[in-house]
Write a protein that holds these residues in place. Structure first.
Motif, PDB file in Angstrom:
ATOM      1  N   CYS A  81       0.907  -1.238  -0.206  1.00  0.00           N
ATOM      2  CA  CYS A  81      -0.181  -0.020   0.122  1.00  0.00           C
ATOM      3  C   CYS A  81       0.834   1.263   0.129  1.00  0.00           C
ATOM      4  N   PRO A  82       0.919   2.219  -0.849  1.00  0.00           N
ATOM      5  CA  PRO A  82       1.546   3.353  -0.898  1.00  0.00           C
ATOM      6  C   PRO A  82       1.407   3.992   0.454  1.00  0.00           C
ATOM      7  N   GLN A  83       2.390   4.866   0.807  1.00  0.00           N
ATOM      8  CA  GLN A  83       2.618   5.464   1.951  1.00  0.00           C
ATOM      9  C   GLN A  83       2.150   6.969   1.789  1.00  0.00           C
ATOM     10  N   VAL A  84       2.029   7.676   2.983  1.00  0.00           N
ATOM     11  CA  VAL A  84       1.814   9.058   3.046  1.00  0.00           C
ATOM     12  C   VAL A  84       3.035   9.683   2.585  1.00  0.00           C
ATOM     13  N   GLY A  85       2.778  10.714   1.587  1.00  0.00           N
ATOM     14  CA  GLY A  85       4.330  11.440   0.971  1.00  0.00           C
ATOM     15  C   GLY A  85       4.699  10.716  -0.304  1.00  0.00           C
ATOM     16  N   ASP A  86       4.237   9.528  -0.737  1.00  0.00           N
ATOM     17  CA  ASP A  86       4.489   8.911  -1.992  1.00  0.00           C
ATOM     18  C   ASP A  86       3.928   9.728  -3.058  1.00  0.00           C
ATOM     19  N   THR A  87       4.594   9.727  -4.374  1.00  0.00           N
ATOM     20  CA  THR A  87       4.136  10.309  -5.384  1.00  0.00           C
ATOM     21  C   THR A  87       3.761   9.149  -6.280  1.00  0.00           C
TER      22      THR A  87
ATOM     23  N   VAL B 178      -5.863   9.141   0.654  1.00  0.00           N
ATOM     24  CA  VAL B 178      -6.495  10.541  -0.054  1.00  0.00           C
ATOM     25  C   VAL B 178      -5.511  11.249  -1.003  1.00  0.00           C
ATOM     26  N   ILE B 179      -5.439  11.453  -2.025  1.00  0.00           N
ATOM     27  CA  ILE B 179      -4.498  11.967  -2.882  1.00  0.00           C
ATOM     28  C   ILE B 179      -4.917  13.420  -3.299  1.00  0.00           C
ATOM     29  N   CYS B 180      -3.666  14.212  -3.780  1.00  0.00           N
ATOM     30  CA  CYS B 180      -3.758  15.399  -4.188  1.00  0.00           C
ATOM     31  C   CYS B 180      -2.962  15.540  -5.361  1.00  0.00           C
ATOM     32  N   ARG B 181      -3.596  16.007  -6.481  1.00  0.00           N
ATOM     33  CA  ARG B 181      -3.082  16.233  -7.879  1.00  0.00           C
ATOM     34  C   ARG B 181      -1.866  17.084  -7.761  1.00  0.00           C
TER      35      ARG B 181
ATOM     36  N   PHE C 278       0.563  13.347 -11.911  1.00  0.00           N
ATOM     37  CA  PHE C 278       1.200  13.034 -10.543  1.00  0.00           C
ATOM     38  C   PHE C 278       0.393  13.439  -9.385  1.00  0.00           C
ATOM     39  N   TYR C 279       0.108  12.369  -8.565  1.00  0.00           N
ATOM     40  CA  TYR C 279      -0.516  12.658  -7.162  1.00  0.00           C
ATOM     41  C   TYR C 279       0.423  12.469  -5.928  1.00  0.00           C
TER      42      TYR C 279
ATOM     43  N   ARG D  77      12.030  14.923 -14.267  1.00  0.00           N
ATOM     44  CA  ARG D  77      13.591  14.159 -14.357  1.00  0.00           C
ATOM     45  C   ARG D  77      13.283  12.606 -13.958  1.00  0.00           C
ATOM     46  N   VAL D  78      12.581  12.640 -13.101  1.00  0.00           N
ATOM     47  CA  VAL D  78      12.499  11.157 -12.772  1.00  0.00           C
ATOM     48  C   VAL D  78      11.830  10.285 -13.514  1.00  0.00           C
ATOM     49  N   TYR D  79      10.700  10.863 -14.000  1.00  0.00           N
ATOM     50  CA  TYR D  79       9.663  10.019 -14.999  1.00  0.00           C
ATOM     51  C   TYR D  79      10.485   9.775 -16.207  1.00  0.00           C
TER      52      TYR D  79
END
Length: 111
Positions: free
Chosen positions: A31-37, A70-73, A50-51, A82-84
């Motif tokens: 499960c993605p963590q808080v702060g993950d993109t 809960v995600i934010c765009r 990106f979220y 750059r990472v992408y």
């Protein structure tokens, strides 16, 4: 009962809009963590979206259990872009290696 991960996008007015409901296997059991993109690039003709994971809740309720994210765009900043781009370049490289190796294996089998 399988574990679900439901994502809800925060809107301008603070309301939550359902975004997706996926089995945890979609995230390979993590499960993605808080702060993950999270990067959504499922439409090649459109730029990636990106979220950021803002909050994470675990629910064990009658009929379903799993995580609510809960995600934010987020805008495609220089860092995210750059990472992408590095990810896409590496994916292209390693897919090419896999294709060449498969061609070599097929040729060797045909003799």
């Amino acid at each position: 009962m399988s574990v679900e991960i439901r994502t809800y996008e925060i809107q301008q007015d603070g309301s939550l809009e359902p975004h997706s409901i996926l089995p945890i296997s979609y995230y390979h059991g993590i499960c993605p963590q808080v702060g993950d993109t999270l990067c959504n690039d499922l439409m090649p003709e459109a730029p990636p979206i990106f979220y950021e994971v803002m909050r994470r809740y675990f629910f064990n309720t009658v009929g379903a259990f799993g995580w609510a994210l809960v995600i934010c765009r987020r805008e495609a900043s220089d860092d995210r872009s750059r990472v992408y781009e590095a990810w896409i370049d590496d994916t292209d490289f390693w897919n090419g290696v896999d294709e060449r190796e498969e061609t070599e294996r097929s040729s060797a089998l045909r003799g």
